[in-house]
Enzyme design. Structure first.
Site, PDB file in Angstrom:
ATOM      1  N   LYS A 294     -28.825 -27.447 -29.284  1.00 28.24           N
ATOM      2  CA  LYS A 294     -28.054 -28.691 -29.415  1.00 28.24           C
ATOM      3  C   LYS A 294     -28.745 -29.816 -28.638  1.00 28.24           C
ATOM      4  O   LYS A 294     -29.008 -29.683 -27.447  1.00 28.24           O
ATOM      5  CB  LYS A 294     -26.637 -28.479 -28.881  1.00 28.24           C
ATOM      6  CG  LYS A 294     -25.871 -27.404 -29.652  1.00 28.24           C
ATOM      7  CD  LYS A 294     -24.525 -27.121 -29.040  1.00 28.24           C
ATOM      8  CE  LYS A 294     -24.640 -26.493 -27.683  1.00 28.24           C
ATOM      9  NZ  LYS A 294     -23.367 -26.051 -27.111  1.00 28.24           N
TER      10      LYS A 294
ATOM     11  N   THR B 153     -15.884 -36.078 -24.192  1.00 27.71           N
ATOM     12  CA  THR B 153     -16.743 -35.049 -24.773  1.00 27.71           C
ATOM     13  C   THR B 153     -16.608 -33.697 -24.052  1.00 27.71           C
ATOM     14  O   THR B 153     -17.313 -32.758 -24.379  1.00 27.71           O
ATOM     15  CB  THR B 153     -18.223 -35.472 -24.677  1.00 27.71           C
ATOM     16  OG1 THR B 153     -18.515 -35.762 -23.305  1.00 27.71           O
ATOM     17  CG2 THR B 153     -18.509 -36.690 -25.528  1.00 27.71           C
TER      18      THR B 153
ATOM     19  N   GLY C 112     -15.803 -30.195 -23.342  1.00 24.46           N
ATOM     20  CA  GLY C 112     -15.385 -29.070 -24.193  1.00 24.46           C
ATOM     21  C   GLY C 112     -16.005 -29.065 -25.573  1.00 24.46           C
ATOM     22  O   GLY C 112     -15.659 -28.212 -26.399  1.00 24.46           O
ATOM     23  N   THR C 113     -16.949 -29.980 -25.843  1.00 27.05           N
ATOM     24  CA  THR C 113     -17.534 -29.997 -27.198  1.00 27.05           C
ATOM     25  C   THR C 113     -18.332 -28.716 -27.474  1.00 27.05           C
ATOM     26  O   THR C 113     -18.297 -28.200 -28.589  1.00 27.05           O
ATOM     27  CB  THR C 113     -18.465 -31.210 -27.419  1.00 27.05           C
ATOM     28  OG1 THR C 113     -19.227 -31.411 -26.244  1.00 27.05           O
ATOM     29  CG2 THR C 113     -17.708 -32.455 -27.742  1.00 27.05           C
ATOM     30  N   GLY C 114     -19.052 -28.227 -26.447  1.00 32.47           N
ATOM     31  CA  GLY C 114     -19.866 -27.022 -26.651  1.00 32.47           C
ATOM     32  C   GLY C 114     -18.995 -25.817 -26.983  1.00 32.47           C
ATOM     33  O   GLY C 114     -19.258 -25.098 -27.961  1.00 32.47           O
ATOM     34  N   CYS C 115     -17.939 -25.626 -26.195  1.00 34.19           N
ATOM     35  CA  CYS C 115     -17.025 -24.486 -26.443  1.00 34.19           C
ATOM     36  C   CYS C 115     -16.409 -24.621 -27.835  1.00 34.19           C
ATOM     37  O   CYS C 115     -16.287 -23.648 -28.583  1.00 34.19           O
ATOM     38  CB  CYS C 115     -15.877 -24.470 -25.429  1.00 34.19           C
ATOM     39  SG  CYS C 115     -16.388 -24.579 -23.726  1.00 34.19           S
TER      40      CYS C 115
END
Ligand SMILES: Cc1ncc(COP(=O)(O)OP(=O)(O)O)c(N)n1
Ligand SMILES: Cc1ncsc1CCOP(=O)(O)O
Ligand SMILES: [Mg+2]
Length: 568
Positions: free
Chosen positions: A247, A280, A282-285
């Site tokens: 990412k 933003t 928590g976007t990865g989870c």
């Protein structure tokens, strides 16, 4: 013939399937899709120790196969991650993402964090044997399709997970190699890297590192360009995962968010405009959980990643202005609703039948004839005392209609007057109107209800008690009954008269508004039929085919008040 091998039939989605034991299926060589007599295709998979106690049937679905049992077809993701007390990331984000994507999500908690939008104030690992116990509780009982991992804070917990997954294999493993929180706090130290590389990554169907995590897994390799991301994806793929999604959210100087997906054969560059927002956290989870959710539904990996990425972007865009917490990185709203709730002008009241008292229905031709815009017409009607507005714009182009509807909505919200859209459920959804009015040949109210959700107002035109009963069954909030008198506004409309109105009112379980040929001269007579659920009159020409809408609305308002009926 397979008659000797099947034990029973299984009903899924109203279709019958043959149900075979793994043993029978394997003995017959049925390890792939097959067709038996006139029953649909079934795939049977031989399972590990726990699942082989039962029967595992797999429905053919575009070549992709997912485990299921006879009780449910709900796709299921198990997230193995840490808890975030601020609920922006971790287990809480995973639950919300899966719920938003329509997938069941069970949870194994690896650590508790005291966390908010400022940062991580504390963390406490769950003991390894208790992580093992949680894993066993879920995996020995439930048909998990996909395991998704987040914060794995100790070598022991990673090893426990890998051991348990070998004992209870699942369809796919999505690994988000969480190491550092968005606030920069360390969630899994460097000691874990070798266990990640040697044990977890080789089991993964996809890993989703950001630039920092990819760099850490690659011994500090510098990642500054899209080409670097490609090289990193290739090197990480060599460690064993089937797919690598690097990412590029932190890539410097990029107006786009660029991610690289590599499956060992092809690179896919997934680009989208960067959404400028502080929200933003928590976007990865959420991205990893959404990928897991789509894989659990049976999507191939490339589609799963694309859909998941689009979902997270949409949620970020919807949430870009919400304010939660005082820190630099706020959470976003997975259910895409907080934005409208946060607006001051959002309709806060549930439907109130007394709103039907003076129901103004616009007409594009009349407004054109009198040289006024729809917005001016709505303003004037509200100023005159209209208690609910319906936009009935039969000739408008969709784009124009939507723009006008948005402008009218702003006015209606300022005055606390509900705004409904006639016929066009799509326009109502697009502008977040308070509801719709549909007729007998429009979209059925039950379908509109599914599309609009439980809170929006739905009205249905009814001329008979049977139609009124159906409107109730379909989940409508009110019915419109008419034409009470002859009208020129609606062509070929059957007049039901005061008697027809009364018959429908007596039968209806829903509040009623009368419509058709009603104005100052006859509104009183309509209200005097005196049935308790007649709540008001809906009027087009007597308000809008006049020079001054406000004056005419005011006069009608006074007549209705004078009749002293239906206003409570
Ligand atoms: C309040 C109210 N009642 C009835 C109608 C008529 O709706 P419908 O039968 O769908 O006809 P059109 O208005 O779409 O021509 C209404 N619009 N409002
Ligand atoms: C839309 C509609 N549905 C039944 S009658 C009617 C027209 C009402 O218009 P008016 O109030 O001008 O008679
Ligand atoms: Mg209609």
């Amino acid at each position: 013939m397979a008659s000797a091998t099947f034990l029973s039939t299984l009903s899924l989605a109203n279709k019958n399937y043959l149900l075979l034991t793994p043993t029978h299926a394997c003995a017959k060589g049925y390890t792939n899709n097959f067709r038996v007599s006139n029953l649909p295709s079934i795939v049977v998979r031989k399972e590990g120790s726990v699942r082989s106690q039962g029967f595992v049937a797999m429905q053919e679905k575009g070549g992709s196969t997912l485990s299921d049992d006879s009780r449910t077809k709900t796709p299921h993701v198990l997230t193995v991650a840490g808890s975030d007390s601020g609920a922006g990331a971790g287990i809480q984000a995973d639950l919300k993402a899966c719920a938003a994507r329509g997938v069941y999500c069970s949870t194994v908690i690896t650590a508790l964090t005291a966390q908010n939008t400022v940062g991580v104030q504390g963390a406490s690992n769950v003991p390894e044997d208790f992580v093992a116990q949680q894993l066993k509780s879920v995996l020995s009982d439930m048909q998990v399709d996909v395991v998704k991992t987040g914060m794995l804070p100790s070598v022991g917990i990673v090893k426990t997970l890998c051991r348990t997954l070998r004992e209870y294999p699942v369809h796919a493993l999505v690994v988000d190699p969480v190491m550092v929180s968005t606030s920069g706090d360390v969630l899994a130290g460097p000691s874990i890297l070798s266990t990640f590389r040697e044990e977890l990554l080789p089991m993964a169907d996809i890993i989703t590192p950001n630039l920092k995590e990819a760099s850490a897994l690659l011994n500090g390799m510098q990642l500054e360009t899209v080409d670097d991301m490609r090289s990193a994806a290739r090197l990480l793929h060599n460690m064993g995962p089937k797919n690598v999604l690097v990412k590029g959210g932190d890539l410097p100087d990029s107006s786009d968010a660029v991610d690289i997906l590599y499956n060992g054969h092809n690179f896919y560059e997934l680009r989208s405009p960067r959404i400028r927002t502080r929200n933003t956290h928590g976007t990865g989870c959420s991205l990893a959980s959404s990928i897991a959710a789509e894989v659990a539904k049976g999507y191939p990996m490339l589609s799963a990643v694309k859909v998941a990425k689009r979902f997270v972007e949409t949620a970020l865009d919807y949430s870009k202005e919400i304010v939660i917490g005082n820190g630099p990185q706020g959470p976003f709203d997975h259910l895409l609703r907080l934005k409208s709730h946060s607006q001051d002008c959002h309709r806060q009241q549930p439907f109130d039948p007394s709103d039907l008292f003076l129901y103004a229905v616009t007409d594009s031709r009349m407004n054109k004839r009198w040289g006024r815009s729809i917005v001016d017409a709505v303003k004037a009607a509200i100023d005159g005392g209209a208690t609910i507005i319906q936009l009935r714009e039969k000739d408008a182009e969709t784009k124009d209609f939507l723009e006008s509807a948005k402008a009218c909505l702003r006015i209606c919200r300022l005055h606390g007057v509900p705004l409904l859209i006639n016929d066009r459920v799509d326009v109502a959804i697009a502008c977040d109107a308070d509801g719709v009015h549909v007729g007998q040949s429009d979209m059925p109210a039950c379908v509109a209800r599914t599309l609009l959700g439980p809170e929006k107002i739905i009205g249905v035109s009814c001329k008979t008690p049977e139609q009124a009963e159906q409107a109730w069954v379909d989940g409508a909030d009110y019915i419109g009954c008419g034409g009470v008198y002859p009208t020129n506004t609606k062509e070929n409309n059957i007049t039901v008269g005061l008697n027809g109105l009364k018959t429908v009112c007596m039968a209806s379980k829903l509040p009623v508004v009368a419509i058709g040929g009603i104005g100052v001269s006859n509104a009183r007579a309509v209200m005097e039929i005196r049935t308790p659920n007649l709540k008001g009159v809906a009027v087009v020409s007597a308000l809008f085919d006049r020079e001054c809408v406000q004056t005419e609305t005011r006069k009608l308002h006074d007549v209705l008040l004078g009749s002293n009926i239906g206003s409570t």
